[in-house]
Design a protein around this motif. Structure first.
Motif, PDB file in Angstrom:
ATOM      1  N   ILE A 181       0.853  -1.195   0.000  1.00 53.90           N
ATOM      2  CA  ILE A 181       0.000   0.000   0.000  1.00 53.90           C
ATOM      3  C   ILE A 181       0.890   1.247   0.000  1.00 53.90           C
ATOM      4  CG2 ILE A 181      -1.784   1.289   1.204  1.00 53.90           C
ATOM      5  CD1 ILE A 181      -2.725  -1.294   2.451  1.00 53.90           C
ATOM      6  N   THR A 182       0.680   2.105  -0.976  1.00 50.12           N
ATOM      7  CA  THR A 182       1.433   3.356  -1.076  1.00 50.12           C
ATOM      8  C   THR A 182       0.453   4.520  -1.004  1.00 50.12           C
ATOM      9  OG1 THR A 182       3.123   2.306  -2.457  1.00 50.12           O
ATOM     10  CG2 THR A 182       3.036   4.718  -2.446  1.00 50.12           C
ATOM     11  N   LEU A 183       0.719   5.418  -0.116  1.00 52.51           N
ATOM     12  CA  LEU A 183      -0.156   6.572   0.054  1.00 52.51           C
ATOM     13  C   LEU A 183       0.139   7.615  -1.014  1.00 52.51           C
ATOM     14  CD1 LEU A 183      -2.278   8.096   1.781  1.00 52.51           C
ATOM     15  CD2 LEU A 183      -0.363   9.039   3.098  1.00 52.51           C
ATOM     16  N   GLY A 184      -0.912   8.068  -1.682  1.00 50.58           N
ATOM     17  CA  GLY A 184      -0.789   9.143  -2.656  1.00 50.58           C
ATOM     18  C   GLY A 184      -1.215  10.473  -2.048  1.00 50.58           C
ATOM     19  N   GLN A 185      -1.886  11.288  -2.844  1.00 50.90           N
ATOM     20  CA  GLN A 185      -2.331  12.589  -2.364  1.00 50.90           C
ATOM     21  C   GLN A 185      -3.557  12.447  -1.460  1.00 50.90           C
ATOM     22  OE1 GLN A 185      -0.576  15.199  -2.827  1.00 50.90           O
ATOM     23  NE2 GLN A 185       0.825  14.346  -4.362  1.00 50.90           N
ATOM     24  N   VAL A 186      -3.685  13.382  -0.525  1.00 51.14           N
ATOM     25  CA  VAL A 186      -4.817  13.413   0.409  1.00 51.14           C
ATOM     26  C   VAL A 186      -5.449  14.800   0.318  1.00 51.14           C
ATOM     27  CG1 VAL A 186      -5.584  13.156   2.796  1.00 51.14           C
ATOM     28  CG2 VAL A 186      -3.692  11.745   1.934  1.00 51.14           C
ATOM     29  N   PHE A 187      -6.765  14.826   0.178  1.00 47.76           N
ATOM     30  CA  PHE A 187      -7.485  16.093   0.034  1.00 47.76           C
ATOM     31  C   PHE A 187      -8.642  16.149   1.034  1.00 47.76           C
ATOM     32  CE2 PHE A 187      -5.733  15.014  -4.113  1.00 47.76           C
ATOM     33  CZ  PHE A 187      -5.110  16.190  -4.496  1.00 47.76           C
ATOM     34  N   GLN A 188      -9.081  17.364   1.297  1.00 48.35           N
ATOM     35  CA  GLN A 188     -10.343  17.619   1.994  1.00 48.35           C
ATOM     36  C   GLN A 188     -11.183  18.529   1.102  1.00 48.35           C
ATOM     37  OE1 GLN A 188      -9.692  19.201   5.927  1.00 48.35           O
ATOM     38  NE2 GLN A 188      -9.446  17.175   6.855  1.00 48.35           N
ATOM     39  N   ARG A 189     -12.368  18.058   0.786  1.00 49.41           N
ATOM     40  CA  ARG A 189     -13.302  18.835  -0.050  1.00 49.41           C
ATOM     41  C   ARG A 189     -14.453  19.304   0.839  1.00 49.41           C
ATOM     42  NH1 ARG A 189     -14.961  15.391  -4.809  1.00 49.41           N
ATOM     43  NH2 ARG A 189     -16.174  14.305  -3.212  1.00 49.41           N
ATOM     44  N   ILE A 190     -14.581  20.601   0.987  1.00 44.30           N
ATOM     45  CA  ILE A 190     -15.537  21.192   1.932  1.00 44.30           C
ATOM     46  C   ILE A 190     -16.514  22.069   1.163  1.00 44.30           C
ATOM     47  CG2 ILE A 190     -15.821  22.576   4.021  1.00 44.30           C
ATOM     48  CD1 ILE A 190     -12.910  21.916   4.710  1.00 44.30           C
ATOM     49  N   ASP A 191     -17.788  21.824   1.380  1.00 46.20           N
ATOM     50  CA  ASP A 191     -18.851  22.638   0.778  1.00 46.20           C
ATOM     51  C   ASP A 191     -19.678  23.230   1.916  1.00 46.20           C
ATOM     52  OD1 ASP A 191     -20.957  23.789  -0.576  1.00 46.20           O
ATOM     53  OD2 ASP A 191     -21.290  22.089  -1.920  1.00 46.20           O
ATOM     54  N   ILE A 192     -19.577  24.540   2.107  1.00 41.56           N
ATOM     55  CA  ILE A 192     -20.249  25.176   3.236  1.00 41.56           C
ATOM     56  C   ILE A 192     -21.755  25.292   3.019  1.00 41.56           C
ATOM     57  CG2 ILE A 192     -18.176  26.455   3.856  1.00 41.56           C
ATOM     58  CD1 ILE A 192     -19.427  28.923   2.561  1.00 41.56           C
ATOM     59  N   LEU A 193     -22.235  25.137   1.779  1.00 39.18           N
ATOM     60  CA  LEU A 193     -23.670  25.234   1.516  1.00 39.18           C
ATOM     61  C   LEU A 193     -24.390  23.940   1.874  1.00 39.18           C
ATOM     62  CD1 LEU A 193     -23.651  27.181  -1.878  1.00 39.18           C
ATOM     63  CD2 LEU A 193     -23.937  28.081   0.436  1.00 39.18           C
ATOM     64  N   SER A 194     -23.799  22.810   1.524  1.00 34.60           N
ATOM     65  CA  SER A 194     -24.416  21.506   1.824  1.00 34.60           C
ATOM     66  C   SER A 194     -23.868  20.863   3.080  1.00 34.60           C
ATOM     67  CB  SER A 194     -24.210  20.555   0.640  1.00 34.60           C
ATOM     68  OG  SER A 194     -22.823  20.354   0.399  1.00 34.60           O
ATOM     69  N   ASP A 198     -15.613  15.947   2.833  1.00 32.54           N
ATOM     70  CA  ASP A 198     -15.116  14.676   2.312  1.00 32.54           C
ATOM     71  C   ASP A 198     -13.600  14.614   2.446  1.00 32.54           C
ATOM     72  OD1 ASP A 198     -17.715  14.135   1.587  1.00 32.54           O
ATOM     73  OD2 ASP A 198     -17.457  14.825  -0.483  1.00 32.54           O
ATOM     74  N   ASN A 199     -13.121  13.519   3.026  1.00 34.04           N
ATOM     75  CA  ASN A 199     -11.697  13.203   3.023  1.00 34.04           C
ATOM     76  C   ASN A 199     -11.422  12.283   1.845  1.00 34.04           C
ATOM     77  OD1 ASN A 199     -10.888  14.653   5.332  1.00 34.04           O
ATOM     78  ND2 ASN A 199     -11.665  13.033   6.660  1.00 34.04           N
ATOM     79  N   ILE A 200     -10.557  12.729   0.950  1.00 33.21           N
ATOM     80  CA  ILE A 200     -10.264  11.985  -0.278  1.00 33.21           C
ATOM     81  C   ILE A 200      -8.818  11.491  -0.206  1.00 33.21           C
ATOM     82  CG2 ILE A 200     -10.211  12.078  -2.796  1.00 33.21           C
ATOM     83  CD1 ILE A 200     -12.183  14.425  -2.614  1.00 33.21           C
ATOM     84  N   VAL A 201      -8.636  10.176  -0.305  1.00 34.51           N
ATOM     85  CA  VAL A 201      -7.313   9.562  -0.176  1.00 34.51           C
ATOM     86  C   VAL A 201      -7.012   8.778  -1.440  1.00 34.51           C
ATOM     87  CG1 VAL A 201      -5.836   8.062   1.211  1.00 34.51           C
ATOM     88  CG2 VAL A 201      -7.660   9.395   2.310  1.00 34.51           C
ATOM     89  N   GLU A 202      -5.883   9.079  -2.062  1.00 29.20           N
ATOM     90  CA  GLU A 202      -5.422   8.332  -3.226  1.00 29.20           C
ATOM     91  C   GLU A 202      -4.426   7.262  -2.777  1.00 29.20           C
ATOM     92  OE1 GLU A 202      -3.829  11.142  -5.943  1.00 29.20           O
ATOM     93  OE2 GLU A 202      -5.766  12.073  -6.400  1.00 29.20           O
ATOM     94  N   LEU A 203      -4.682   6.027  -3.194  1.00 28.15           N
ATOM     95  CA  LEU A 203      -3.841   4.890  -2.803  1.00 28.15           C
ATOM     96  C   LEU A 203      -3.371   4.129  -4.042  1.00 28.15           C
ATOM     97  CD1 LEU A 203      -6.027   3.512   0.133  1.00 28.15           C
ATOM     98  CD2 LEU A 203      -3.963   4.898   0.341  1.00 28.15           C
ATOM     99  N   GLU A 204      -2.279   3.451  -3.854  1.00 32.42           N
ATOM    100  CA  GLU A 204      -1.764   2.554  -4.895  1.00 32.42           C
ATOM    101  C   GLU A 204      -1.557   1.186  -4.274  1.00 32.42           C
ATOM    102  OE1 GLU A 204       2.386   2.518  -6.861  1.00 32.42           O
ATOM    103  OE2 GLU A 204       1.149   3.807  -8.174  1.00 32.42           O
ATOM    104  N   LEU A 205      -2.267   0.194  -4.799  1.00 33.67           N
ATOM    105  CA  LEU A 205      -2.217  -1.162  -4.260  1.00 33.67           C
ATOM    106  C   LEU A 205      -1.294  -2.020  -5.124  1.00 33.67           C
ATOM    107  CD1 LEU A 205      -6.033  -1.683  -3.525  1.00 33.67           C
ATOM    108  CD2 LEU A 205      -4.269  -0.678  -2.057  1.00 33.67           C
ATOM    109  N   GLY A 206      -0.331  -2.640  -4.468  1.00 35.11           N
ATOM    110  CA  GLY A 206       0.591  -3.501  -5.198  1.00 35.11           C
ATOM    111  C   GLY A 206      -0.054  -4.790  -5.642  1.00 35.11           C
ATOM    112  N   THR A 207       0.376  -5.303  -6.761  1.00 37.77           N
ATOM    113  CA  THR A 207      -0.138  -6.555  -7.325  1.00 37.77           C
ATOM    114  C   THR A 207       1.038  -7.445  -7.710  1.00 37.77           C
ATOM    115  OG1 THR A 207      -0.230  -5.559  -9.532  1.00 37.77           O
ATOM    116  CG2 THR A 207      -2.255  -5.499  -8.189  1.00 37.77           C
ATOM    117  N   PRO A 208       0.801  -8.732  -7.827  1.00 39.25           N
ATOM    118  CA  PRO A 208       1.891  -9.639  -8.240  1.00 39.25           C
ATOM    119  C   PRO A 208       2.367  -9.313  -9.663  1.00 39.25           C
ATOM    120  CG  PRO A 208       0.045 -10.876  -7.322  1.00 39.25           C
ATOM    121  CD  PRO A 208      -0.428  -9.480  -7.521  1.00 39.25           C
TER     122      PRO A 208
END
Length: 298
Positions: A181-194, A198-208
């Protein structure tokens, strides 16, 4: 000879001041006023000689200074010229100081891989730099300026990631070079009207081998509310997982919220944090478990 004496304007003026007026004297004075010979009054001559004498003696003959107060011709109200504006060096230097402290903080955390590579010394330096910026920026009040929370924010540092887990100070999968598991970019998307958070996490999963790694974006959806002028509470709702790369055509997988009866006591599904500094492009938060996070606008 008598006619010349009678025509002398000096004698006529002297005579008119000692003798009663007559018709002849008035006619003589009117003719003298129209004459090109115009002699100065004795008092003016005396004043002129006095000024010349003072100048000859070397004394200062300056005229009195003009007052700064002028009188309005309309309302006859005295108006005083405004004093010069005071120097505001502190107000002018504050933006420069904030910019300098922001650069200092970003320079410290930029090489720490969002905190995953932070040592104990790095944690202390980042915390000290954040406190300096918080002190200069002053208190945050979202009750009057909630718009500053709006936007998509990119996480560039979290002190909780020094624990080498993706959950930070909360339970989460471990990360490392030998793990798939490799951690990519992490974001927070905030909408003050609604009130979406949202916490947004980009991941990279290793495969054989020979398969390429799988790119995954996990979105942890929350709702937020203000509990104080600068404190935010988030309540978890669901998790959405979307694959990318060669598998981007797959539909997202939604994982609903675990019922509270089945939820571990260590995971309440909600959390709180305080925004200690925020401007148009930088935000600092401190979590309920002591973690320090630094975001920049994305």
């Amino acid at each position: 000879m008598a006619s010349l004496v009678l025509q002398s304007p000096y004698l006529l003026s002297h005579r008119s001041s000692t003798c009663p007026p007559s018709s002849s004297s008035s006619s003589s004075s009117s003719s003298s006023s129209s004459s090109p010979l115009n002699y100065s009054h004795p008092r003016k001559i005396h004043r002129t000689h006095s000024l010349r004498a003072l100048k000859h003696r070397g004394q200062n003959t300056r005229l009195p200074k003009r007052s700064l107060i002028r009188r309005s011709a309309v309302s006859e109200v005295s108006v005083v010229d405004p004093p010069p504006a005071p120097a505001s060096g502190f107000e002018e230097s504050k933006p420069e100081l904030v910019a300098s402290l922001k650069l200092k903080l970003l320079s410290i955390v930029s090489g720490l891989n969002r905190g995953l590579a932070a040592s104990e010394d790095d944690l202390q330096k980042a915390d000290a730099a954040a406190k300096e910026l918080e002190a200069v920026g002053g208190p945050v009040d979202f009750s009057v300026d909630l718009d500053k929370l709006q936007g998509r924010w990119k996480l560039i540092y979290s002190s909780a990631f020094s624990s080498r887990t993706l959950g930070g100070s909360r339970p989460g999968p471990p990360t490392g070079r030998l793990l798939p598991i490799t951690l990519g970019q992490v974001f927070q998307r905030i909408d003050i009207l609604s009130n979406d958070f949202d916490n947004i996490v980009e991941l990279e999963l290793g495969t054989p081998w020979p398969f390429p790694p799988i790119e995954v974006t996990a979105t942890l959806a929350h709702k937020f509310e203000l509990t104080a002028s600068s404190k935010v509470k988030i309540i978890f709702e669901k998790t959405s997982v979307k694959t990318g790369g060669n598998l981007s055509q797959l539909p997202p997988l939604e994982i609903p919220r675990i019922p509270d009866a089945l939820r571990p006591t260590s995971n309440t599904g909600s959390g709180e944090f305080e925004v200690t500094y925020v401007d148009s492009d930088t935000r600092i938060t401190r979590g309920d478990r002591g973690e320090l996070r630094v975001f920049v606008i994305s």
